[in-house]
Design a protein around this motif. Structure first.
Motif, PDB file in Angstrom:
ATOM      1  N   GLU A  71       0.827  -1.201   0.000  1.00 55.26           N
ATOM      2  CA  GLU A  71       0.000   0.000   0.000  1.00 55.26           C
ATOM      3  C   GLU A  71       0.867   1.259   0.000  1.00 55.26           C
ATOM      4  N   ALA A  72       1.943   1.255   0.771  1.00 54.17           N
ATOM      5  CA  ALA A  72       2.830   2.417   0.804  1.00 54.17           C
ATOM      6  C   ALA A  72       3.484   2.644  -0.558  1.00 54.17           C
ATOM      7  N   ALA A  73       3.770   1.547  -1.273  1.00 48.23           N
ATOM      8  CA  ALA A  73       4.395   1.665  -2.586  1.00 48.23           C
ATOM      9  C   ALA A  73       3.483   2.378  -3.581  1.00 48.23           C
ATOM     10  N   LEU A  74       2.181   2.337  -3.336  1.00 49.02           N
ATOM     11  CA  LEU A  74       1.249   3.027  -4.226  1.00 49.02           C
ATOM     12  C   LEU A  74       1.455   4.541  -4.198  1.00 49.02           C
ATOM     13  N   ILE A  75       2.028   5.040  -3.104  1.00 47.20           N
ATOM     14  CA  ILE A  75       2.352   6.468  -3.045  1.00 47.20           C
ATOM     15  C   ILE A  75       3.415   6.787  -4.084  1.00 47.20           C
ATOM     16  N   LEU A  76       4.392   5.903  -4.224  1.00 51.21           N
ATOM     17  CA  LEU A  76       5.433   6.089  -5.241  1.00 51.21           C
ATOM     18  C   LEU A  76       4.837   6.005  -6.644  1.00 51.21           C
ATOM     19  N   VAL A  77       3.878   5.096  -6.826  1.00 52.05           N
ATOM     20  CA  VAL A  77       3.196   4.988  -8.114  1.00 52.05           C
ATOM     21  C   VAL A  77       2.447   6.287  -8.409  1.00 52.05           C
ATOM     22  N   ALA A  78       1.789   6.836  -7.384  1.00 54.84           N
ATOM     23  CA  ALA A  78       1.058   8.094  -7.557  1.00 54.84           C
ATOM     24  C   ALA A  78       2.012   9.231  -7.939  1.00 54.84           C
ATOM     25  N   LEU A  79       3.156   9.276  -7.286  1.00 52.01           N
ATOM     26  CA  LEU A  79       4.138  10.314  -7.603  1.00 52.01           C
ATOM     27  C   LEU A  79       4.669  10.158  -9.022  1.00 52.01           C
ATOM     28  N   PHE A  80       4.912   8.913  -9.435  1.00 55.53           N
ATOM     29  CA  PHE A  80       5.432   8.663 -10.780  1.00 55.53           C
ATOM     30  C   PHE A  80       4.406   9.039 -11.848  1.00 55.53           C
ATOM     31  N   GLY A 125       1.916  11.006 -11.424  1.00 49.85           N
ATOM     32  CA  GLY A 125       1.736  12.451 -11.326  1.00 49.85           C
ATOM     33  C   GLY A 125       2.819  13.198 -12.081  1.00 49.85           C
ATOM     34  N   TRP A 126       4.032  12.688 -12.026  1.00 51.60           N
ATOM     35  CA  TRP A 126       5.133  13.292 -12.766  1.00 51.60           C
ATOM     36  C   TRP A 126       4.890  13.222 -14.268  1.00 51.60           C
ATOM     37  N   ILE A 127       4.388  12.050 -14.717  1.00 48.32           N
ATOM     38  CA  ILE A 127       4.089  11.881 -16.140  1.00 48.32           C
ATOM     39  C   ILE A 127       2.976  12.839 -16.579  1.00 48.32           C
ATOM     40  N   ALA A 128       1.941  12.939 -15.752  1.00 48.82           N
ATOM     41  CA  ALA A 128       0.775  13.746 -16.110  1.00 48.82           C
ATOM     42  C   ALA A 128       0.907  15.210 -15.693  1.00 48.82           C
ATOM     43  N   ASN A 129       2.024  15.543 -15.050  1.00 50.64           N
ATOM     44  CA  ASN A 129       2.234  16.899 -14.524  1.00 50.64           C
ATOM     45  C   ASN A 129       1.144  17.276 -13.515  1.00 50.64           C
ATOM     46  N   ILE A 130       0.859  16.312 -12.635  1.00 49.76           N
ATOM     47  CA  ILE A 130      -0.139  16.506 -11.583  1.00 49.76           C
ATOM     48  C   ILE A 130       0.507  16.226 -10.238  1.00 49.76           C
ATOM     49  N   ASN A 131       0.353  17.119  -9.301  1.00 49.20           N
ATOM     50  CA  ASN A 131       0.835  16.915  -7.940  1.00 49.20           C
ATOM     51  C   ASN A 131      -0.221  16.147  -7.152  1.00 49.20           C
ATOM     52  N   PRO A 132       0.054  14.909  -6.738  1.00 41.99           N
ATOM     53  CA  PRO A 132      -0.953  14.122  -6.014  1.00 41.99           C
ATOM     54  C   PRO A 132      -1.425  14.789  -4.726  1.00 41.99           C
ATOM     55  N   PHE A 133      -0.587  15.670  -4.170  1.00 46.05           N
ATOM     56  CA  PHE A 133      -0.917  16.330  -2.905  1.00 46.05           C
ATOM     57  C   PHE A 133      -1.572  17.702  -3.107  1.00 46.05           C
ATOM     58  N   ALA A 134      -1.837  18.067  -4.358  1.00 40.02           N
ATOM     59  CA  ALA A 134      -2.311  19.418  -4.661  1.00 40.02           C
ATOM     60  C   ALA A 134      -3.610  19.764  -3.935  1.00 40.02           C
ATOM     61  N   TYR A 135      -4.500  18.771  -3.803  1.00 43.02           N
ATOM     62  CA  TYR A 135      -5.797  19.032  -3.185  1.00 43.02           C
ATOM     63  C   TYR A 135      -5.889  18.498  -1.760  1.00 43.02           C
ATOM     64  N   LEU A 136      -4.745  18.192  -1.178  1.00 40.09           N
ATOM     65  CA  LEU A 136      -4.741  17.657   0.183  1.00 40.09           C
ATOM     66  C   LEU A 136      -4.304  18.727   1.164  1.00 40.09           C
ATOM     67  N   TYR A 137      -5.197  19.122   2.047  1.00 36.13           N
ATOM     68  CA  TYR A 137      -4.849  20.093   3.082  1.00 36.13           C
ATOM     69  C   TYR A 137      -5.736  19.863   4.305  1.00 36.13           C
ATOM     70  N   PHE A 138      -5.190  20.221   5.463  1.00 38.33           N
ATOM     71  CA  PHE A 138      -5.924  19.987   6.706  1.00 38.33           C
ATOM     72  C   PHE A 138      -7.105  20.930   6.824  1.00 38.33           C
ATOM     73  N   SER A 139      -8.215  20.368   7.244  1.00 39.30           N
ATOM     74  CA  SER A 139      -9.433  21.149   7.446  1.00 39.30           C
ATOM     75  C   SER A 139     -10.315  20.392   8.421  1.00 39.30           C
ATOM     76  N   GLU A 140     -10.716  21.053   9.496  1.00 40.33           N
ATOM     77  CA  GLU A 140     -11.594  20.391  10.466  1.00 40.33           C
ATOM     78  C   GLU A 140     -12.925  19.978   9.844  1.00 40.33           C
ATOM     79  N   PRO A 141     -13.550  20.840   9.012  1.00 40.41           N
ATOM     80  CA  PRO A 141     -14.787  20.381   8.357  1.00 40.41           C
ATOM     81  C   PRO A 141     -14.561  19.155   7.476  1.00 40.41           C
ATOM     82  N   ALA A 142     -13.404  19.084   6.799  1.00 43.61           N
ATOM     83  CA  ALA A 142     -13.120  17.927   5.942  1.00 43.61           C
ATOM     84  C   ALA A 142     -13.048  16.652   6.762  1.00 43.61           C
TER      85      ALA A 142
END
Length: 201
Positions: A19-28, A30-47
């Motif tokens: 499961e942790a290796a999937l983070i590396l897959v996401a980064l790879f 994302g690099w190909i697609a020019n997308i930051n996997p963390f772009a929409y991830l931010y702390f929010s109490e309502p979230a």
């Protein structure tokens, strides 16, 4: 009970590593697609609140499916029981929480953080949502019905990401992680009860 195909002693570590290796897959990807996997991830109490509340319908569905005697659903329960049960029943709930959290984070980064926005940018929001979760369902194709249920769950998670004023990947991460944790707990309790009833298993 059927012979377990993977060494139960190794299952937990291998599951966490996979499961942790999937983070590396996401980064790879994302690099190909020019997308930051963390772009929409931010702390929010309502979230976090939306995530906790959003877990309830999925877990309620899980409990309902446990009561349905249809052959296709019984098969799903049997497969999950015989594959996950031997590998997880000896672990403490905190270990199950760790595995569930890693799975929730990694799979959401990959499918909702990269694949969904990647397909949305090419095909539009609706087609991107559906197509990305068809892939999500196929990645969870334990049985044909399970693949369909996983795809529908993925669509739910994809919609949850946009719940509220801004897109936030934290919502589906919380839902996914908490649901997996509760499902692990339920499965482990059932497996332990079975072992107590029949120590030879």
């Amino acid at each position: 009970m059927a012979k377990y195909p993977i060494n139960p002693d190794d299952f937990f570590k291998k599951a966490c590593a996979f499961e942790a290796a999937l983070i590396l897959v996401a980064l790879f990807l994302g690099w190909i697609a020019n997308i930051n996997p963390f772009a929409y991830l931010y702390f929010s109490e309502p979230a976090i609140a939306y995530g906790v509340i959003g877990t309830a319908p999925l877990f309620l569905l899980f409990l309902v499916l446990e009561l349905i005697p249809a052959e296709s659903i019984v098969k799903i329960r049997k497969v999950l029981f015989e594959t996950l049960g031997p590998g997880l029943y000896r672990y403490h709930w905190t270990d199950l929480l760790i595995l569930a959290s890693i799975a929730g984070l990694s799979e959401e980064l990959l499918f909702r953080g990269v694949i969904q926005p990647w397909l949305e940018s090419s095909w539009g929001l609706t087609a991107g949502l559906i197509a990305s979760n068809v892939i999500f369902g196929l990645a969870h194709a334990v049985t044909p019905l399970y693949a369909v249920l996983a795809a529908l769950t993925g669509i739910y998670l994809g919609l949850a990401m946009d719940y509220g004023s801004d897109r936030n990947l934290l919502v589906p991460i919380v839902i996914h992680s908490l649901y997996d944790f509760l499902a692990f707990i339920a499965l482990v309790r059932a497996y332990r009860a079975r072992r107590l009833a029949d120590p030879k298993e």
